[in-house]
Scaffold this active site. Structure first.
Site, PDB file in Angstrom:
ATOM      1  N   LYS A 184      -2.472 -31.633 -23.343  1.00  0.00           N
ATOM      2  CA  LYS A 184      -3.124 -32.786 -22.710  1.00  0.00           C
ATOM      3  C   LYS A 184      -3.796 -32.339 -21.415  1.00  0.00           C
ATOM      4  O   LYS A 184      -3.119 -31.899 -20.484  1.00  0.00           O
ATOM      5  CB  LYS A 184      -2.132 -33.900 -22.378  1.00  0.00           C
ATOM      6  CG  LYS A 184      -2.852 -35.178 -21.899  1.00  0.00           C
ATOM      7  CD  LYS A 184      -1.920 -36.156 -21.197  1.00  0.00           C
ATOM      8  CE  LYS A 184      -1.760 -35.862 -19.734  1.00  0.00           C
ATOM      9  NZ  LYS A 184      -3.002 -36.175 -18.936  1.00  0.00           N
ATOM     10  N   GLU A 258       5.598 -25.460 -13.265  1.00  0.00           N
ATOM     11  CA  GLU A 258       4.889 -24.875 -12.124  1.00  0.00           C
ATOM     12  C   GLU A 258       4.390 -26.041 -11.295  1.00  0.00           C
ATOM     13  O   GLU A 258       3.476 -26.763 -11.697  1.00  0.00           O
ATOM     14  CB  GLU A 258       3.745 -23.979 -12.616  1.00  0.00           C
ATOM     15  CG  GLU A 258       3.225 -23.030 -11.549  1.00  0.00           C
ATOM     16  CD  GLU A 258       2.010 -23.565 -10.833  1.00  0.00           C
ATOM     17  OE1 GLU A 258       2.186 -24.033  -9.682  1.00  0.00           O
ATOM     18  OE2 GLU A 258       0.918 -23.541 -11.399  1.00  0.00           O
ATOM     19  N   CYS A 292      -1.917 -25.188  -5.785  1.00  0.00           N
ATOM     20  CA  CYS A 292      -0.467 -25.270  -5.578  1.00  0.00           C
ATOM     21  C   CYS A 292       0.036 -24.196  -4.620  1.00  0.00           C
ATOM     22  O   CYS A 292       0.955 -24.419  -3.845  1.00  0.00           O
ATOM     23  CB  CYS A 292       0.269 -25.125  -6.913  1.00  0.00           C
ATOM     24  SG  CYS A 292      -0.237 -26.288  -8.178  1.00  0.00           S
ATOM     25  N   GLU A 389       3.120 -31.343   0.970  1.00  0.00           N
ATOM     26  CA  GLU A 389       1.939 -30.769   0.340  1.00  0.00           C
ATOM     27  C   GLU A 389       0.781 -31.758   0.449  1.00  0.00           C
ATOM     28  O   GLU A 389       0.829 -32.847  -0.112  1.00  0.00           O
ATOM     29  CB  GLU A 389       2.217 -30.446  -1.123  1.00  0.00           C
ATOM     30  CG  GLU A 389       1.055 -29.754  -1.807  1.00  0.00           C
ATOM     31  CD  GLU A 389       1.335 -29.425  -3.268  1.00  0.00           C
ATOM     32  OE1 GLU A 389       0.987 -28.319  -3.695  1.00  0.00           O
ATOM     33  OE2 GLU A 389       1.912 -30.288  -3.965  1.00  0.00           O
TER      34      GLU A 389
END
Length: 484
Positions: A184, A258, A292, A389
């Site tokens: 997806k 991840e 990331c 983040e």
């Protein structure tokens, strides 16, 4: 006479992408309509519609998993590794041949500069297929036992920050190991995954070996929790990763996560400052900071902090923010309204907390989701901008006096994905690397990737590795018992 050294526009043609007015999902080797409502993919640089995409329902996921299972039980898992490798080589060559088209499509759909998609995203996607094609007939030489076996059907959910690259990152090792795939793409960036589906079809990949089902989070959840899926690989946010881990607990499915990061970029007084400044810029402004492993926390030794920050600001002032299709653009548009709001809100929080905020004086385009490169100084480790983040072109700067203090500050985070160390002393770099709780540590560089090297994190950055032999192991049953 004063010389005008500004760059003239150098636009790439959007027509090269040949974006279709509508895309369909790819199931069992065919492009078919899904049962969900069409979604509209927007161009982040203009906020205008780019194309529409048919989306999947739970019933479509059932069909995709059934097709993947049929292909696995049929030709794919029984096929010799050398033959599987031929398909991967064919896909890699096709990506390279359609590189310009894919680069433009990625910039239009994602908002990142064409110079990044052209020079990094697309070539690295091809490299992953080339690299893993070479392993397809050598699984017994991975050091995972004499006869490692594929797991079966892999369910894969990828993010919007590297849409094509993340698809290649996940599909290539799964196929090389003999698995089949249901993938997806992200809701806001489905286009290049569906162009990749065209490449798979042109490569005459057996029907059902790879199935691509666009949609929102409900489609991803249906894949992750489907009883016919044997392996799940997810790249995305930490909250979603935690939920997936909770949902799959006790199911026996192999899982790779991840997730997010808050990477520390550590500059010692003996570092080559100009080189370090360029590395800092690459670490946080590459892909608008939507990475990331971005080096979003800058730790500078106190004695050179003023010099580094001053040179950093001068370097940032040279960055060109604007049209992603302009070959001179350094910083493009962030991906969506939601991401724009998150970045700007957290930047305001940093100012409210008392950090000193500096932003580039660059002019921003009137349309699109553009954020000026931003640097926070006088920050403390307890501030949200130093801990959360942000996933945008926002850098938080802290100082340290000793290597021990640098290590303590770098590790003062729930994340553990990446770090960078800048010093002329190899022993110091190696010592820091040994103490840093990060899956990837760069020495006098940042944001360098290679399909032969494993990538992954610790703590809230997830677990498992992708790339390299460790990444192959994630798609193989390595239990020697019954291997013969």
């Amino acid at each position: 006479m004063d010389l005008d050294l500004t760059y003239a526009p150098a636009p790439e043609s959007a027509a090269i992408a040949a974006i279709k007015p509508r895309y369909q999902m790819f199931v069992a080797g065919e492009f078919v309509d899904g049962g969900g409502d069409d979604l509209t993919s927007l161009n982040p640089a203009t906020r205008e519609p780019l194309t529409t995409v048919s989306t999947a329902t739970a019933a479509d996921v059932d069909r995709a998993v059934a097709a993947a299972r049929k292909a696995y039980d049929g030709p794919w898992s029984r096929m010799g590794g050398a033959e599987r490798g031929k398909y991967l080589f064919r896909i890699a060559r096709a990506i390279a041949e359609r590189a310009r088209e894919l680069a433009v499509a990625e910039s239009l759909d994602n908002g990142k500069p064409i110079r990044e998609t052209r020079d990094f995203d697309v070539p690295t996607a091809a490299q992953h297929f080339f690299h893993h094609a070479g392993w397809a007939d050598k699984l017994g030489h991975l050091g995972l036992g004499p006869a490692p076996r594929p797991l079966g059907v892999a369910g894969q959910v990828i993010p919007w920050n590297f849409p094509l690259l993340m698809a290649a990152w996940k599909i290539a090792p799964a196929l090389a190991a003999g698995n089949t795939v249901v993938l997806k793409p992200a809701e806001t960036t489905p286009v290049t995954a569906l162009i990749l589906a065209e490449i798979l079809a042109d490569a005459e990949l057996p029907p059902g070996v790879v199935n691509i089902v666009p949609g929102a989070g409900d489609v991803g959840s249906a894949i992750v929790n489907h009883p016919g899926v044997d392996k799940v690989a997810f790249t995305g946010s930490t909250p979603v990763g935690k939920r997936i881990q909770s949902e799959l607990a006790g199911t026996g499915k192999k899982l790779t996560l991840e997730l997010g990061g808050k990477g520390a970029n550590i500059v010692f007084a003996d570092a080559a400052v100009d080189q370090a400044v360029d590395g800092i810029v690459s670490g946080i402004f590459f892909n608008q900071g939507q990475v990331c492993c971005a080096g979003s926390r800058l730790l500078v030794q106190e004695s050179v902090a003023d010099e580094v920050v001053e040179k950093l600001k001068r370097r940032i002032e040279t960055l060109r923010v604007g049209d992603p299709l302009d070959k001179n653009t350094d910083v493009g548009a962030v991906n969506s309204q939601m991401q724009y709001d998150k970045i700007t809100n957290l930047a305001q929080v940093g100012a409210d907390e008392g950090a000193t905020v500096w932003t580039s004086s660059c002019a921003l385009p009137e349309k699109g989701w553009f954020v000026a490169p931003t640097v926070f100084t006088d920050a403390t480790a307890s501030m949200r901008v130093a801990r959360e983040e942000i996933f945008g072109p926002v850098l938080t700067t802290l100082t340290f006096r000793t290597p021990e203090e640098a290590l303590a500050k770098a590790n003062n985070t729930p994340y553990g994905l990446s770090a960078g160390v800048w010093t002329e002393k190899g022993s110091r770099a190696m010592g820091m690397a040994a103490g840093l709780k990060a899956g990837v540590v760069w020495d006098n560089t940042f944001n360098k990737f290679d399909p032969t090297a494993s990538f992954g994190g610790y703590g809230e950055s997830g677990f498992g590795r992708e790339g390299g032999t460790a990444g192959m192991a994630a798609y193989l049953d390595t239990d020697d018992e019954g291997a013969l």
